[in-house]
Motif scaffolding. Structure first.
Motif, PDB file in Angstrom:
ATOM      1  N   LYS A   1      49.312  31.254  58.618  1.00 23.65           N
ATOM      2  CA  LYS A   1      49.662  32.604  59.335  1.00 23.65           C
ATOM      3  C   LYS A   1      49.669  32.416  60.725  1.00 23.65           C
ATOM      4  CE  LYS A   1      48.099  37.358  59.632  1.00 23.65           C
ATOM      5  NZ  LYS A   1      47.259  38.470  59.049  1.00 23.65           N
ATOM      6  N   HIS A   2      48.814  31.708  61.288  1.00 26.16           N
ATOM      7  CA  HIS A   2      48.710  31.636  62.793  1.00 26.16           C
ATOM      8  C   HIS A   2      50.053  30.843  63.279  1.00 26.16           C
ATOM      9  CE1 HIS A   2      46.915  31.149  66.791  1.00 26.16           C
ATOM     10  NE2 HIS A   2      47.285  29.959  66.790  1.00 26.16           N
ATOM     11  N   VAL A   3      50.446  29.741  62.715  1.00 22.22           N
ATOM     12  CA  VAL A   3      51.399  28.893  63.261  1.00 22.22           C
ATOM     13  C   VAL A   3      52.549  29.310  62.411  1.00 22.22           C
ATOM     14  CG1 VAL A   3      49.903  27.027  63.654  1.00 22.22           C
ATOM     15  CG2 VAL A   3      51.189  26.982  61.360  1.00 22.22           C
ATOM     16  N   ASP A   4      52.875  30.415  61.902  1.00 19.05           N
ATOM     17  CA  ASP A   4      54.032  30.823  61.065  1.00 19.05           C
ATOM     18  C   ASP A   4      54.789  29.599  60.316  1.00 19.05           C
ATOM     19  OD1 ASP A   4      55.975  32.689  60.314  1.00 19.05           O
ATOM     20  OD2 ASP A   4      57.160  32.317  62.171  1.00 19.05           O
ATOM     21  N   TRP A   5      53.898  29.228  59.457  1.00 18.63           N
ATOM     22  CA  TRP A   5      54.325  27.863  58.719  1.00 18.63           C
ATOM     23  C   TRP A   5      55.639  27.932  58.121  1.00 18.63           C
ATOM     24  CZ3 TRP A   5      52.541  23.197  59.338  1.00 18.63           C
ATOM     25  CH2 TRP A   5      52.958  22.195  58.120  1.00 18.63           C
ATOM     26  N   ASN A   6      56.760  26.987  58.410  1.00 19.99           N
ATOM     27  CA  ASN A   6      57.930  27.005  57.844  1.00 19.99           C
ATOM     28  C   ASN A   6      57.914  26.844  56.251  1.00 19.99           C
ATOM     29  OD1 ASN A   6      60.543  26.625  57.034  1.00 19.99           O
ATOM     30  ND2 ASN A   6      61.005  24.648  58.295  1.00 19.99           N
ATOM     31  N   PRO A   7      58.234  27.710  55.504  1.00 19.45           N
ATOM     32  CA  PRO A   7      57.956  27.712  54.125  1.00 19.45           C
ATOM     33  C   PRO A   7      58.957  26.493  53.318  1.00 19.45           C
ATOM     34  CG  PRO A   7      59.419  29.438  54.651  1.00 19.45           C
ATOM     35  CD  PRO A   7      58.986  28.964  55.848  1.00 19.45           C
ATOM     36  N   LYS A   8      60.028  25.892  54.235  1.00 21.87           N
ATOM     37  CA  LYS A   8      60.655  24.789  53.602  1.00 21.87           C
ATOM     38  C   LYS A   8      59.893  23.378  53.679  1.00 21.87           C
ATOM     39  CE  LYS A   8      65.276  26.693  54.956  1.00 21.87           C
ATOM     40  NZ  LYS A   8      66.524  26.347  55.510  1.00 21.87           N
ATOM     41  N   LEU A   9      58.545  23.317  54.307  1.00 26.21           N
ATOM     42  CA  LEU A   9      58.058  22.448  54.326  1.00 26.21           C
ATOM     43  C   LEU A   9      56.673  22.266  53.273  1.00 26.21           C
ATOM     44  CD1 LEU A   9      57.091  22.308  58.122  1.00 26.21           C
ATOM     45  CD2 LEU A   9      58.869  21.039  56.923  1.00 26.21           C
ATOM     46  N   ALA A  10      56.171  21.359  52.936  1.00 19.58           N
ATOM     47  CA  ALA A  10      55.037  21.192  52.008  1.00 19.58           C
ATOM     48  C   ALA A  10      53.761  22.250  52.577  1.00 19.58           C
ATOM     49  CB  ALA A  10      54.476  19.739  51.858  1.00 19.58           C
ATOM     50  N   SER A  11      53.245  22.846  51.703  1.00 19.84           N
ATOM     51  CA  SER A  11      52.278  23.603  52.267  1.00 19.84           C
ATOM     52  C   SER A  11      50.830  22.795  52.502  1.00 19.84           C
ATOM     53  CB  SER A  11      51.658  24.520  50.906  1.00 19.84           C
ATOM     54  OG  SER A  11      50.855  25.551  51.196  1.00 19.84           O
ATOM     55  N   PRO A  12      50.285  23.282  53.783  1.00 15.36           N
ATOM     56  CA  PRO A  12      49.143  22.507  54.119  1.00 15.36           C
ATOM     57  C   PRO A  12      48.090  22.543  53.288  1.00 15.36           C
ATOM     58  CG  PRO A  12      50.225  23.572  55.907  1.00 15.36           C
ATOM     59  CD  PRO A  12      50.726  24.137  54.614  1.00 15.36           C
ATOM     60  N   TYR A  13      47.080  21.386  53.128  1.00 13.27           N
ATOM     61  CA  TYR A  13      45.942  21.619  52.222  1.00 13.27           C
ATOM     62  C   TYR A  13      44.866  21.137  53.367  1.00 13.27           C
ATOM     63  CZ  TYR A  13      46.742  16.607  51.502  1.00 13.27           C
ATOM     64  OH  TYR A  13      47.071  15.274  51.679  1.00 13.27           O
ATOM     65  N   VAL A  14      43.678  21.797  53.016  1.00 13.86           N
ATOM     66  CA  VAL A  14      42.677  21.315  53.788  1.00 13.86           C
ATOM     67  C   VAL A  14      41.246  20.908  52.861  1.00 13.86           C
ATOM     68  CG1 VAL A  14      40.992  22.476  55.601  1.00 13.86           C
ATOM     69  CG2 VAL A  14      43.236  23.145  55.706  1.00 13.86           C
ATOM     70  N   VAL A  15      40.807  19.736  53.213  1.00 14.77           N
ATOM     71  CA  VAL A  15      39.797  19.268  52.523  1.00 14.77           C
ATOM     72  C   VAL A  15      38.347  18.876  53.479  1.00 14.77           C
ATOM     73  CG1 VAL A  15      39.061  17.723  50.650  1.00 14.77           C
ATOM     74  CG2 VAL A  15      41.552  18.195  50.889  1.00 14.77           C
ATOM     75  N   ASP A  16      37.226  19.143  52.964  1.00  7.59           N
ATOM     76  CA  ASP A  16      36.264  18.791  53.692  1.00  7.59           C
ATOM     77  C   ASP A  16      35.789  17.418  53.194  1.00  7.59           C
ATOM     78  OD1 ASP A  16      35.606  21.439  54.539  1.00  7.59           O
ATOM     79  OD2 ASP A  16      34.194  21.803  52.983  1.00  7.59           O
ATOM     80  N   ASN A  17      35.377  16.500  54.293  1.00  6.88           N
ATOM     81  CA  ASN A  17      34.938  15.312  54.348  1.00  6.88           C
ATOM     82  C   ASN A  17      33.476  15.331  53.634  1.00  6.88           C
ATOM     83  OD1 ASN A  17      36.879  12.896  55.955  1.00  6.88           O
ATOM     84  ND2 ASN A  17      37.294  15.104  56.024  1.00  6.88           N
ATOM     85  N   ASP A  18      32.968  14.198  53.166  1.00 12.55           N
ATOM     86  CA  ASP A  18      31.795  14.282  52.442  1.00 12.55           C
ATOM     87  C   ASP A  18      30.562  14.542  53.808  1.00 12.55           C
ATOM     88  OD1 ASP A  18      29.877  13.611  50.130  1.00 12.55           O
ATOM     89  OD2 ASP A  18      28.957  12.312  51.672  1.00 12.55           O
ATOM     90  N   LYS A  19      29.741  15.377  53.729  1.00 14.97           N
ATOM     91  CA  LYS A  19      28.744  15.847  54.416  1.00 14.97           C
ATOM     92  C   LYS A  19      27.679  14.814  54.562  1.00 14.97           C
ATOM     93  CE  LYS A  19      29.226  20.778  54.118  1.00 14.97           C
ATOM     94  NZ  LYS A  19      28.637  21.998  53.482  1.00 14.97           N
ATOM     95  N   GLU A  20      27.267  14.336  53.679  1.00 15.58           N
ATOM     96  CA  GLU A  20      26.106  13.143  53.881  1.00 15.58           C
ATOM     97  C   GLU A  20      26.949  12.008  54.638  1.00 15.58           C
ATOM     98  OE1 GLU A  20      23.916   9.730  53.334  1.00 15.58           O
ATOM     99  OE2 GLU A  20      25.888   9.824  52.141  1.00 15.58           O
ATOM    100  N   LEU A  21      27.910  11.338  54.354  1.00 16.28           N
ATOM    101  CA  LEU A  21      28.571  10.466  54.950  1.00 16.28           C
ATOM    102  C   LEU A  21      28.596  10.767  56.275  1.00 16.28           C
ATOM    103  CD1 LEU A  21      31.431   8.772  53.077  1.00 16.28           C
ATOM    104  CD2 LEU A  21      29.168   7.565  53.711  1.00 16.28           C
ATOM    105  N   ILE A  22      29.062  11.979  56.824  1.00 16.75           N
ATOM    106  CA  ILE A  22      29.147  12.518  58.185  1.00 16.75           C
ATOM    107  C   ILE A  22      28.038  12.502  58.866  1.00 16.75           C
ATOM    108  CG2 ILE A  22      29.762  14.458  59.584  1.00 16.75           C
ATOM    109  CD1 ILE A  22      31.966  15.186  57.521  1.00 16.75           C
ATOM    110  N   GLU A  23      26.759  12.800  58.505  1.00 22.91           N
ATOM    111  CA  GLU A  23      25.525  12.700  58.871  1.00 22.91           C
ATOM    112  C   GLU A  23      25.060  11.340  59.177  1.00 22.91           C
ATOM    113  OE1 GLU A  23      22.964  14.921  56.553  1.00 22.91           O
ATOM    114  OE2 GLU A  23      23.989  17.124  57.206  1.00 22.91           O
ATOM    115  N   ARG A  24      25.357  10.483  58.011  1.00 22.24           N
ATOM    116  CA  ARG A  24      24.756   8.902  58.222  1.00 22.24           C
ATOM    117  C   ARG A  24      25.563   8.463  59.477  1.00 22.24           C
ATOM    118  NH1 ARG A  24      25.983   5.090  53.284  1.00 22.24           N
ATOM    119  NH2 ARG A  24      25.643   6.903  51.954  1.00 22.24           N
ATOM    120  N   ILE A  25      26.981   8.367  59.325  1.00 24.62           N
ATOM    121  CA  ILE A  25      27.591   7.697  60.365  1.00 24.62           C
ATOM    122  C   ILE A  25      27.922   8.197  61.652  1.00 24.62           C
ATOM    123  CG2 ILE A  25      30.203   6.821  60.551  1.00 24.62           C
ATOM    124  CD1 ILE A  25      28.915   5.398  58.069  1.00 24.62           C
TER     125      ILE A  25
END
Length: 289
Positions: free
Chosen positions: A163-187
């Motif tokens: 909605k914010h960027v007015d995504w072009n519907p002809k493009l693939a829909s963006p997907y958002v995934v969290d990275n692993d929290k335990e690894l983030i804290e460890r690294i």
């Protein structure tokens, strides 16, 4: 018991997986991914010992031991299409009996850390800093080819971004995934930046670079920089982290990406002499994985 026919799971005559040329016994539980095949040797130069070294196309793999930890380092080349190959074949090595072509009864979880380079999307992010992807936002559409995509994605974030960027519907829909929290804290501990990383499906137009071809939306990067959602903002561009985070989450592995910032797109600065910082980042990851 699920059976994987030769047309779906390709295995070389020596028993190694098709693209990576690794055999099941050569894969460690701790896996470091790098884009550049030449960087595999840099990571492995810190190993106390090496078990194997294999190479095929852009995929090079070395398994060895670092301070009693067994680690495999693999190059992926550039792009989420290559990540689709690498993650599926790593998972097959861990969780499919290649001789019987059936899924193993006991699941083996991998720790997967990508070490990469990246361009910052906020003016205050300094060159040479290390930035961990808390969330990865994919422009590539790869994850939508797999069942269960919505279960591992942050759907509210996706809709707010489109909605914010007015995504072009002809493009693939963006997907958002969290990275692993335990690894983030460890690294990451307390000495690395954290943010939201866009994985673009190209280096030029998809990241807003203009050479001879004009862009469909010349203001997209401005809108990306100004986007905010639940305290998060887009911090950097690269080309692999979304597929690593997404496929790993679907498969049950732990994964994260950490990048050295070698350019800042918003203040038009860059540092091509970043090798010393990359080597420092490699040593930090080896010590903490």
């Amino acid at each position: 018991m699920k059976y994987f026919p030769p047309s779906e799971l390709l295995i070389n005559e020596d028993g190694s997986i098709f693209h990576l040329h690794l055999k099941p016994e050569q894969l460690a539980d701790n896996v470091i991914l790098v884009g550049d095949p030449g960087r595999v040797a840099t990571v492995a130069s810190y190993f106390d010992s090496q078990e194997c070294s294999v190479s095929n196309r852009e995929f090079k793999g070395i398994t060895g031991t670092y301070k009693s930890k067994r680690i495999t380092v693999v190059s992926t080349g550039i792009g989420t299409d290559n990540i689709d190959i690498v993650l599926n074949e790593l998972d097959a090595l861990a969780n499919i009996d290649l001789e019987k072509r059936t899924e193993k009864s006991e699941f083996r979880q991998l720790n997967i850390v990508r070490i990469g380079t990246s361009g910052a999307m906020q003016p205050e992010i300094p060159l040479g800093s290390f930035l961990i992807s808390e969330k990865s936002l994919g422009f590539d559409g790869l994850l939508s080819f797999y069942a269960g995509r919505d279960k591992v994605c942050d759907l509210d974030f996706e809709e707010a971004f489109k909605k914010h960027v007015d995504w072009n519907p002809k493009l693939a829909s963006p997907y958002v995934v969290d990275n692993d929290k335990e690894l983030i804290e460890r690294i990451g501990k307390n000495d690395m930046l954290k943010g939201v990383t866009i994985s673009a499906n190209g280096f030029y137009g998809p990241q807003g670079r203009v050479l001879r071809l004009d862009l469909h939306d010349s203001h997209l990067n401005d809108k990306i920089e100004s986007f905010r959602h639940n305290g998060y903002k887009i911090t950097n561009f690269e080309m692999e982290s979304s597929a690593i985070a997404g496929l790993s989450k679907l498969m049950g592995h732990k994964a994260m990406t950490v990048c050295c910032i070698i350019a800042n797109r918003r203040i038009e600065s860059a540092n091509t002499n970043y090798q010393p910082q990359i080597e420092k980042l490699i040593q930090l990851v080896l010590d903490r994985i």
